[in-house]
Design a protein around this motif. Structure first.
Motif, PDB file in Angstrom:
ATOM      1  N   ASP A  54       0.813  -1.222   0.000  1.00 41.84           N
ATOM      2  CA  ASP A  54       0.000   0.000   0.000  1.00 41.84           C
ATOM      3  C   ASP A  54       0.846   1.272   0.000  1.00 41.84           C
ATOM      4  N   GLU A  55       2.112   1.158  -0.346  1.00 38.86           N
ATOM      5  CA  GLU A  55       3.009   2.323  -0.367  1.00 38.86           C
ATOM      6  C   GLU A  55       3.042   2.925  -1.772  1.00 38.86           C
ATOM      7  N   PHE A  56       2.668   4.210  -1.835  1.00 40.43           N
ATOM      8  CA  PHE A  56       2.656   4.947  -3.093  1.00 40.43           C
ATOM      9  C   PHE A  56       3.261   6.326  -2.861  1.00 40.43           C
ATOM     10  N   VAL A  60      -0.051  11.083  -4.547  1.00 39.35           N
ATOM     11  CA  VAL A  60      -1.125  10.273  -5.125  1.00 39.35           C
ATOM     12  C   VAL A  60      -2.384  10.415  -4.268  1.00 39.35           C
ATOM     13  N   GLN A  64      -6.670   7.558  -6.668  1.00 40.05           N
ATOM     14  CA  GLN A  64      -5.564   7.000  -7.441  1.00 40.05           C
ATOM     15  C   GLN A  64      -4.931   5.821  -6.713  1.00 40.05           C
ATOM     16  N   GLN A  65      -4.861   5.901  -5.392  1.00 44.51           N
ATOM     17  CA  GLN A  65      -4.319   4.788  -4.604  1.00 44.51           C
ATOM     18  C   GLN A  65      -5.131   3.524  -4.808  1.00 44.51           C
ATOM     19  N   GLN A  66      -6.458   3.654  -4.859  1.00 45.41           N
ATOM     20  CA  GLN A  66      -7.316   2.486  -5.077  1.00 45.41           C
ATOM     21  C   GLN A  66      -7.024   1.850  -6.430  1.00 45.41           C
ATOM     22  N   GLN A  69      -3.635   0.168  -6.323  1.00 46.24           N
ATOM     23  CA  GLN A  69      -3.640  -1.077  -5.550  1.00 46.24           C
ATOM     24  C   GLN A  69      -4.103  -2.245  -6.422  1.00 46.24           C
TER      25      GLN A  69
END
Length: 84
Positions: A54-56, A60, A64-66, A69
């Motif tokens: 889960d590291e971005f 972000v 966008q993280q979803q 992932q």
């Protein structure tokens, strides 16, 4: 079996290149390519070091993280990333 604290990293047989649309992943174990329309969300060397799933990058957004992932899960399934 991977532990909860395990990280992910680019498989040593894989390479990543920045393209206009995003990232191009190449697997030298076979003629496999993956085109990822990520734009500039991830630099090509982002997974050259071990990271959490889960590291971005900090800039972000949550939406966008979803999306990223789901993309990370796809990279793991296809063998471009591996759990350590």
């Amino acid at each position: 079996m991977a532990t909860a604290g395990a990280g992910i990293q680019l498989h040593p047989a894989c390479r990543v290149r920045q393209e206009g649309f995003g990232l191009l992943f190449y697997d030298s174990r076979g003629p496999r390519l993956l085109f990822a329309a990520t734009g500039n969300l991830l630099p090509p060397d982002f997974y050259s070091v071990q990271r959490r799933r889960d590291e971005f990058p900090a800039e972000v957004t949550a939406a966008q993280q979803q999306s990223l992932q789901k993309f990370v899960n796809q990279l793991l399934e296809k063998g471009f990333l591996r759990e350590q």
